[in-house]
Scaffold this motif. Structure first.
Motif, mmCIF file in Angstrom:
data_model
loop_
_atom_site.group_PDB
_atom_site.id
_atom_site.type_symbol
_atom_site.label_atom_id
_atom_site.label_comp_id
_atom_site.label_asym_id
_atom_site.label_seq_id
_atom_site.Cartn_x
_atom_site.Cartn_y
_atom_site.Cartn_z
ATOM 1 N N ILE A 1 28.133 11.883 -55.320
ATOM 2 C CA ILE A 1 28.774 11.605 -54.023
ATOM 3 C C ILE A 1 29.913 12.601 -53.864
ATOM 4 O O ILE A 1 30.686 12.819 -54.801
ATOM 5 C CB ILE A 1 29.331 10.172 -53.948
ATOM 6 C CG1 ILE A 1 28.205 9.143 -54.099
ATOM 7 C CG2 ILE A 1 30.053 9.944 -52.621
ATOM 8 C CD1 ILE A 1 28.692 7.706 -54.119
ATOM 9 N N ILE A 2 30.000 13.225 -52.688
ATOM 10 C CA ILE A 2 31.101 14.142 -52.418
ATOM 11 C C ILE A 2 32.087 13.473 -51.460
ATOM 12 O O ILE A 2 31.684 12.847 -50.468
ATOM 13 C CB ILE A 2 30.583 15.482 -51.840
ATOM 14 C CG1 ILE A 2 31.736 16.478 -51.728
ATOM 15 C CG2 ILE A 2 29.868 15.306 -50.513
ATOM 16 C CD1 ILE A 2 31.287 17.907 -51.461
ATOM 17 N N TYR A 3 33.368 13.571 -51.795
ATOM 18 C CA TYR A 3 34.439 12.994 -50.979
ATOM 19 C C TYR A 3 35.275 14.126 -50.393
ATOM 20 O O TYR A 3 35.571 15.116 -51.074
ATOM 21 C CB TYR A 3 35.348 12.103 -51.819
ATOM 22 C CG TYR A 3 34.670 10.900 -52.424
ATOM 23 C CD1 TYR A 3 34.732 9.655 -51.817
ATOM 24 C CD2 TYR A 3 33.977 11.008 -53.630
ATOM 25 C CE1 TYR A 3 34.121 8.544 -52.385
ATOM 26 C CE2 TYR A 3 33.353 9.910 -54.201
ATOM 27 C CZ TYR A 3 33.430 8.678 -53.579
ATOM 28 O OH TYR A 3 32.818 7.588 -54.133
ATOM 29 N N VAL A 4 35.672 13.970 -49.150
ATOM 30 C CA VAL A 4 36.595 14.892 -48.498
ATOM 31 C C VAL A 4 37.831 14.103 -48.107
ATOM 32 O O VAL A 4 37.748 13.153 -47.311
ATOM 33 C CB VAL A 4 35.956 15.548 -47.258
ATOM 34 C CG1 VAL A 4 36.976 16.429 -46.534
ATOM 35 C CG2 VAL A 4 34.732 16.379 -47.650
ATOM 36 N N PRO B 1 33.972 9.320 -48.310
ATOM 37 C CA PRO B 1 32.618 9.725 -48.694
ATOM 38 C C PRO B 1 31.987 10.573 -47.595
ATOM 39 O O PRO B 1 31.906 10.153 -46.437
ATOM 40 C CB PRO B 1 31.879 8.395 -48.855
ATOM 41 C CG PRO B 1 32.955 7.378 -49.088
ATOM 42 C CD PRO B 1 34.124 7.850 -48.282
ATOM 43 N N ALA B 2 31.542 11.782 -47.949
ATOM 44 C CA ALA B 2 31.052 12.730 -46.944
ATOM 45 C C ALA B 2 29.592 13.115 -47.143
ATOM 46 O O ALA B 2 28.997 13.745 -46.267
ATOM 47 C CB ALA B 2 31.921 13.989 -46.950
ATOM 48 N N GLY B 3 29.007 12.775 -48.282
ATOM 49 C CA GLY B 3 27.624 13.134 -48.515
ATOM 50 C C GLY B 3 27.188 12.708 -49.906
ATOM 51 O O GLY B 3 28.006 12.278 -50.722
ATOM 52 N N THR C 1 27.111 13.420 -44.137
ATOM 53 C CA THR C 1 27.328 12.595 -42.953
ATOM 54 C C THR C 1 27.655 13.459 -41.737
ATOM 55 O O THR C 1 28.162 14.574 -41.868
ATOM 56 C CB THR C 1 28.456 11.577 -43.182
ATOM 57 O OG1 THR C 1 29.654 12.288 -43.533
ATOM 58 C CG2 THR C 1 28.100 10.629 -44.320
ATOM 59 N N THR C 2 27.378 12.918 -40.570
ATOM 60 C CA THR C 2 27.464 13.683 -39.324
ATOM 61 C C THR C 2 28.813 14.349 -39.123
ATOM 62 O O THR C 2 28.897 15.529 -38.755
ATOM 63 C CB THR C 2 27.168 12.765 -38.123
ATOM 64 O OG1 THR C 2 25.892 12.149 -38.301
ATOM 65 C CG2 THR C 2 27.169 13.560 -36.825
#
Length: 208
Positions: A63-66, A70-72, A106-107
């Protein structure tokens, strides 16, 4: 903007988008998936699948967080742990490869290169574990309702087709190829910084 990539665990499984959290397209054979959807048990089935793969094989996703959001995510596993894989016309996945089943940004965070970052992190994890390659079934039609990774994206991040098909080509990424570009950039930067340091440390000509 800070980025952080972590492995998927039972503790952060709910950080996946709700649709993915409920989706068991890959994790169950088609007829069992239909039963799980009928009885509303897909979230439990997803959790059971992740738990099983973690215990028997190890990390199965990222999971990638920005900035903490959570972003993707990316999900991957040995082909034997992915019942749906056998139903694709371009199966089976190569014996030396792990199957990448899902990768989505995510969008609100699209167009930021996060998909490539996820692929890089998957490659690093699997390289450390001695895996030679990652394979994925690409979607050329959009008919899988987002459950199969678009073939165009896979091609952009370095996957090459190993078995052609008008709808579901099987594609492959050699892991050395996946990480080499970053290593090359880091090596070049290190050489540059070393050169600057040496020049800065040279004594002035003629003394004081």
């Amino acid at each position: 903007m800070s980025r952080r990539v972590v492995g998927i665990t039972l503790d952060n499984l709910d950080h996946l988008p709700p649709r993915c959290r409920r989706c068991v397209y890959w994790e169950l054979a088609p007829h069992i998936r239909e039963q799980a959807e009928e009885f509303g048990e897909t979230e439990l089935e997803k959790e059971a699948w992740v738990s099983s793969v973690l215990l028997e094989w190890g990390s199965c996703g990222r999971i990638i967080y920005v900035d903490g959001v959570p972003a993707g995510y990316a999900i991957y596993a040995p082909p034997a742990a992915v019942p749906r894989a056998a139903s694709f016309p371009t199966a089976p996945v190569s014996a030396d490869a792990v199957l990448l089943t899902a990768l989505k940004v995510t969008t609100e965070f699209e167009e930021g290169g996060l998909g490539r970052v996820l692929v890089q992190n998957v490659a690093k994890d699997l390289t450390r574990r001695g895996v030679k390659a990652v394979e994925a079934f690409g979607d050329l039609t959009g008919e899988a309702d987002g459950c199969v990774i678009p073939a165009g994206f896979l091609q952009q991040v370095g996957f090459k087709t190993v078995r052609q098909h008008p709808k579901w080509p099987r594609m492959r990424l050699e892991l050395r190829t996946a990480i080499s570009w970053k290593e090359d950039v880091e090596a070049a930067l290190e050489r540059l910084l070393t050169s600057v340091t040496i020049k800065t440390a040279e004594p002035a000509v003629g003394g004081a």
